[in-house]
Each structure stands twice: as C-alpha cells, then as structure tokens.
Motif scaffolding. Structure first.
Motif, mmCIF file in Angstrom:
data_model
loop_
_atom_site.group_PDB
_atom_site.id
_atom_site.type_symbol
_atom_site.label_atom_id
_atom_site.label_comp_id
_atom_site.label_asym_id
_atom_site.label_seq_id
_atom_site.Cartn_x
_atom_site.Cartn_y
_atom_site.Cartn_z
ATOM 1 N N SER A 2 5.542 79.114 18.518
ATOM 2 C CA SER A 2 6.764 79.258 19.277
ATOM 3 C C SER A 2 6.887 78.161 20.318
ATOM 4 O O SER A 2 5.926 77.433 20.588
ATOM 5 N N ARG A 3 8.075 78.053 20.945
ATOM 6 C CA ARG A 3 8.264 77.045 21.984
ATOM 7 C C ARG A 3 7.302 77.291 23.135
ATOM 8 O O ARG A 3 6.761 76.355 23.725
ATOM 9 N N ALA A 4 7.047 78.562 23.472
ATOM 10 C CA ALA A 4 6.131 78.864 24.567
ATOM 11 C C ALA A 4 4.732 78.373 24.248
ATOM 12 O O ALA A 4 3.998 77.926 25.125
ATOM 13 N N MET A 5 4.351 78.448 22.975
ATOM 14 C CA MET A 5 3.001 78.056 22.590
ATOM 15 C C MET A 5 2.807 76.551 22.613
ATOM 16 O O MET A 5 1.690 76.079 22.625
ATOM 17 N N ILE A 6 3.909 75.786 22.616
ATOM 18 C CA ILE A 6 3.753 74.350 22.625
ATOM 19 C C ILE A 6 4.037 73.774 24.010
ATOM 20 O O ILE A 6 4.088 72.583 24.213
ATOM 21 N N SER A 7 4.241 74.636 25.010
ATOM 22 C CA SER A 7 4.371 74.227 26.397
ATOM 23 C C SER A 7 3.000 74.313 27.064
ATOM 24 O O SER A 7 2.106 75.002 26.580
ATOM 25 N N ALA A 8 2.848 73.620 28.172
ATOM 26 C CA ALA A 8 1.550 73.584 28.850
ATOM 27 C C ALA A 8 1.119 74.982 29.265
ATOM 28 O O ALA A 8 1.903 75.762 29.789
ATOM 29 N N ILE A 9 -0.161 75.308 29.042
ATOM 30 C CA ILE A 9 -0.664 76.632 29.384
ATOM 31 C C ILE A 9 -1.707 76.554 30.491
ATOM 32 O O ILE A 9 -2.109 77.550 31.047
ATOM 33 N N HIS A 10 -2.168 75.351 30.817
ATOM 34 C CA HIS A 10 -3.043 75.119 31.960
ATOM 35 C C HIS A 10 -2.794 73.691 32.439
ATOM 36 O O HIS A 10 -2.265 72.858 31.686
ATOM 37 N N PRO A 11 -3.131 73.369 33.680
ATOM 38 C CA PRO A 11 -2.754 72.066 34.253
ATOM 39 C C PRO A 11 -3.301 70.847 33.530
ATOM 40 O O PRO A 11 -2.736 69.756 33.667
ATOM 41 N N MET A 12 -4.378 70.982 32.769
ATOM 42 C CA MET A 12 -4.944 69.825 32.084
ATOM 43 C C MET A 12 -4.298 69.575 30.721
ATOM 44 O O MET A 12 -4.486 68.510 30.137
ATOM 45 N N ALA A 88 -1.635 60.989 20.843
ATOM 46 C CA ALA A 88 -2.201 59.920 21.669
ATOM 47 C C ALA A 88 -1.129 59.238 22.502
ATOM 48 O O ALA A 88 -1.340 58.932 23.690
ATOM 49 N N ASP A 89 0.033 58.979 21.909
ATOM 50 C CA ASP A 89 1.125 58.348 22.654
ATOM 51 C C ASP A 89 1.547 59.210 23.844
ATOM 52 O O ASP A 89 1.792 58.708 24.947
ATOM 53 N N SER A 90 1.631 60.520 23.610
ATOM 54 C CA SER A 90 2.022 61.446 24.672
ATOM 55 C C SER A 90 0.970 61.493 25.773
ATOM 56 O O SER A 90 1.289 61.481 26.967
ATOM 57 N N VAL A 91 -0.297 61.542 25.386
ATOM 58 C CA VAL A 91 -1.387 61.578 26.363
ATOM 59 C C VAL A 91 -1.411 60.305 27.187
ATOM 60 O O VAL A 91 -1.552 60.337 28.426
ATOM 61 N N GLY A 147 -10.640 63.975 25.442
ATOM 62 C CA GLY A 147 -10.553 65.420 25.597
ATOM 63 C C GLY A 147 -9.120 65.912 25.589
ATOM 64 O O GLY A 147 -8.800 66.938 24.977
ATOM 65 N N ALA A 148 -8.224 65.173 26.257
ATOM 66 C CA ALA A 148 -6.817 65.554 26.292
ATOM 67 C C ALA A 148 -6.203 65.470 24.906
ATOM 68 O O ALA A 148 -5.413 66.340 24.501
ATOM 69 N N ILE A 149 -6.562 64.422 24.153
ATOM 70 C CA ILE A 149 -6.057 64.276 22.783
ATOM 71 C C ILE A 149 -6.562 65.418 21.911
ATOM 72 O O ILE A 149 -5.812 66.014 21.132
ATOM 73 N N MET A 150 -7.838 65.732 22.046
ATOM 74 C CA MET A 150 -8.435 66.794 21.235
ATOM 75 C C MET A 150 -7.812 68.155 21.545
ATOM 76 O O MET A 150 -7.522 68.948 20.643
ATOM 77 N N ASP A 151 -7.573 68.429 22.828
ATOM 78 C CA ASP A 151 -7.038 69.727 23.221
ATOM 79 C C ASP A 151 -5.614 69.913 22.707
ATOM 80 O O ASP A 151 -5.285 70.922 22.076
ATOM 81 N N ARG A 152 -4.762 68.926 22.982
ATOM 82 C CA ARG A 152 -3.378 69.027 22.534
ATOM 83 C C ARG A 152 -3.276 68.972 21.008
ATOM 84 O O ARG A 152 -2.561 69.750 20.371
ATOM 85 N N GLY A 153 -4.030 68.040 20.417
ATOM 86 C CA GLY A 153 -3.986 67.897 18.972
ATOM 87 C C GLY A 153 -4.492 69.116 18.240
ATOM 88 O O GLY A 153 -3.988 69.468 17.167
ATOM 89 N N GLY A 154 -5.488 69.776 18.820
ATOM 90 C CA GLY A 154 -6.052 70.948 18.169
ATOM 91 C C GLY A 154 -5.038 72.058 17.980
ATOM 92 O O GLY A 154 -5.031 72.738 16.947
ATOM 93 N N ALA A 155 -4.171 72.258 18.970
ATOM 94 C CA ALA A 155 -3.169 73.320 18.874
ATOM 95 C C ALA A 155 -2.178 73.035 17.752
ATOM 96 O O ALA A 155 -1.799 73.928 16.997
ATOM 97 N N MET A 193 -23.166 75.387 21.605
ATOM 98 C CA MET A 193 -23.617 74.128 21.003
ATOM 99 C C MET A 193 -22.440 73.469 20.288
ATOM 100 O O MET A 193 -21.954 73.978 19.288
ATOM 101 N N GLY A 194 -21.990 72.333 20.795
ATOM 102 C CA GLY A 194 -20.813 71.690 20.224
ATOM 103 C C GLY A 194 -19.557 72.288 20.819
ATOM 104 O O GLY A 194 -18.648 72.712 20.107
ATOM 105 N N CYS A 195 -19.466 72.293 22.144
ATOM 106 C CA CYS A 195 -18.418 73.029 22.854
ATOM 107 C C CYS A 195 -17.061 72.347 22.830
ATOM 108 O O CYS A 195 -16.049 72.983 23.113
ATOM 109 N N GLY A 196 -17.004 71.052 22.507
ATOM 110 C CA GLY A 196 -15.736 70.350 22.543
ATOM 111 C C GLY A 196 -15.112 70.410 23.923
ATOM 112 O O GLY A 196 -15.774 70.144 24.935
ATOM 113 N N VAL A 197 -13.842 70.799 24.010
ATOM 114 C CA VAL A 197 -13.153 70.888 25.295
ATOM 115 C C VAL A 197 -13.366 72.247 25.960
ATOM 116 O O VAL A 197 -12.679 72.592 26.928
#
Length: 376
Positions: A2-12, A88-91, A147-155, A193-197
C-alpha cells in the motif's frame, strides 16, 4: 504494498520523492506481473512440463534454448537491476540528510567496525541479489549508504510481504519458533548472525527487553546504518563487524543464536562452520535457530530446479541449489546439537508464547519459513 507501506516508517528510511515513488511502484508492479500466473508463466510452465525428462543443469540448458523462457528470465533479471538503480538514485539524493540523522548523541547500543576486517570470498566477490556492492561496500568514515539502499530496496524487493517497510517478519517468525520450542524461554544474551540492517534483530530485542542483543555482519556501512536505525526505533543493540564462521566471541557466551535468510548466501563449507560456531558460543541449554526461505528441492519438481538455477545464475545467489538440497538436520546433529527440529514455521506479525505454527508442511513463500533448530 500500500501507499502507507512505501512511505517512511522510521527516520533512517529513505523517503522517495513523487517521481521516485512512482518508479518504485512501477518496479513493484513489474516484478509482480513477472511472478504472477499470467500468459508468460503459463507458457513457461508448458515448456517445463514438456521437458520433465531432464533434471538439474540439463533441464536448465534445454529451457535456455526456449525463446519464451529466456525472455522471461531476462525480464526478471532486468527488474532486479532496475530496482537497485532506482533505489540508489533516491538514496544518493538524500544521503547527506540521512548521514546527519545517523549521528546519535546518546546511543543505547553501539557499533564496532574493524578496518582490518576481511569478508568471506562468497560475499566479498559477489553482489548478492545483484545489489551493486553487495553487503561489503563501505566508503569508510560515517558511510551508511549501503545500509540505506539495502533497507529501502529490501521492502520493494520483497514486495512488502516481509513485514512492510520494517522488513521484520522473519524476526517474529524466528521467535515464534523459539516459543514453540520453549514457551518460557528468557535469554540474557542473543546473537543475530548476519543481521544486515537489523530488520530481524530489532523485533527479537523487543521480545526480550532485559537481555543484551548483538548483531554481526560483514559490511561496515550496513552496520552503521543498522545502529542508527535501531537507535531511532528505541532498540538497544550492539552491532559488530564479524564473520559468522569465526565470530571472536568467548565460548558459551549466548543463550540464543539465530540467522534469518542467511545460510543460503554462504557455501556448503561455510554452513558447517557457522553451525559449529553457533554451538561453541552457546551456553548449555541454549537454542540455535536458522530461518530460511521455504524453497526445497526434495520432490524433484522440475520448476524447483529452474527456480534454483535462476537464483544461482542470474540473481547472484551462488549457493541456492546447495541450500535447498542440503540435509540441515543431519548437519546440525553432526555439530553436537540435540532435540533437532526441521520443518516450517508460519509467518506471524507477533510471536506469542505457546503459539504453535510449526509443521512439516510448507504453506508457501512468505506464509511460512523453513526452519532448523537445536539445543546445545
């Protein structure tokens, strides 16, 4: 998603502009179309059915001579490349602001990066998931870009099906399995082990608020981001750059050691070492849990061979075939664990003590996770 799910959910979490959001929506829908049952996949399925006499690489070679299958495979890879480029461009547009937010005045947790650390070759030499730079990209200093790329890209990559933008569904499922094994379990120290972000580390820390929580991974930029992310959501976690094969922690140091979708990105030799290392650093009575994607090749289904081939050859998941065929139970028992359990744990938005959800039958991707666990 949903649109809510693609909006920022935490400051990072990188927040896309209007045009960036539109591009991410397009990629999401493009990936969904490629994965849903449609004209292309029905045609591919027919081609697979006609090639059931072949197995493994022979089947892959035969299918790659088919125009429809080859085109479908190319589009799937293209969608992945488009994803990372747009993210990446957005980050990069907002990286200065994100970097400023990553500076925590009074942290509850910590981050420790080793300038002399050397990552395992299976991660250092491969851009896993086609993410440029993989898990190890690090510009030094206060760099958090990867980390920012991984977090946003993962979703977007997971289409919002692993806990929305928090990507925390696996953490809840892992603890759901722990509670299935031991409803009264209360660890004093845990290790991801292997915590990622820290997407799984954060929910685990909330189930055990009085415990000390540690997350390790191979990338400095990812860990710096993970630390800032955790701080902004109020989680006290200590992030350390370390190799899961040889963590450097003392013997019998943890009560709970776990991974979430990590083992399939290693190697046959590495998995044995990681399981052995988990046994070494666990206290007697401690629990080890490994959560993985519910993709197995036990039944010889031709489509499973092709799926594994795609992940290995075109999505830089080099050990996917091995991870979906290895006997995890035998491996864990050989490392000295007792009361070994192998099966599937249902996905859940919140683990509950005494809640079951474990069975020998897969409910499918995102509805459940393959799990193997044991007690020292």
């Amino acid at each position: 998603m949903s649109r809510a799910m693609i909006s920022a959910i935490h400051p990072m979490m990188p927040e896309p502009s209007h045009d960036e959001r539109a591009a991410q929506y397009f990629i999401r829908d493009f990936k969904m179309q490629l994965l849903e049952i449609g004209a292309i996949e029905r045609t591919v399925a027919q081609r697979v059915a006609a090639a059931t006499g072949d197995e493994g690489l022979a089947l892959q070679d035969r299918m790659m001579a088919d125009d429809v299958y080859r085109s479908w495979t190319s589009l799937r890879r293209l969608s992945q490349e488009m994803l990372w480029q747009r993210i990446a461009d957005s980050v990069d547009r907002q990286l200065p602001a994100l970097t400023a937010r990553a500076s925590i005045a009074e942290p509850k947790g910590s981050v420790t990066v080793d300038p002399d650390f050397t990552a395992p070759a299976y991660l250092a030499e491969v851009d896993v998931h086609l993410m440029p730079g993989g898990y190890v990209s690090d510009r030094g200093g206060d760099d958090i870009r990867q980390g920012a790329i991984m977090d946003r890209g993962g979703a977007v990559y997971l289409l919002g099906r692993n806990g929305g933008l928090m990507n925390d569904g696996r953490g809840h499922a892992a603890i759901s399995h722990v509670f299935h094994r031991a409803p009264e379990f209360a660890p004093t120290r845990t290790l991801d082990m292997g915590c990622g972000v820290g997407a799984s580390t954060v929910p685990v820390s909330r189930y055990f608020p009085h415990a000390e929580h540690v997350g390790i991974d191979v990338g400095g930029a990812i860990l710096r981001y993970a630390h800032a992310r955790a701080e902004h959501v109020g989680a006290a976690i200590h992030f350390v750059q370390a190799d899961a094969e040889a963590t450097g922690f003392p013997d019998a140091h943890f009560d709970l050691v776990y991974t979430c979708a990590v083992l399939h990105e290693t190697s046959h030799e590495a998995v044995a070492k990681i399981v052995a290392e988990a046994h070494r650093i666990l206290r007697p009575g401690g629990i080890m849990v490994h959560l993985e994607v519910p993709a197995r090749q036990d039944d010889g289904d031709p489509w499973s061979y092709l799926s594994a081939a795609f992940e290995s050859l075109y999505n830089n998941e080099n050990w996917w075939h091995g991870a979906t065929t290895i006997d995890h139970g035998a491996l864990v028992e050989a490392a000295g664990f007792r009361d070994v359990m192998v099966g599937y744990q249902l996905s859940t938005p919140a683990a509950q003590r005494g809640n079951d959800g474990f069975s020998q039958v897969s409910s499918g991707a995102f509805a459940c996770w393959f799990v193997v666990s044991g007690v020292k």
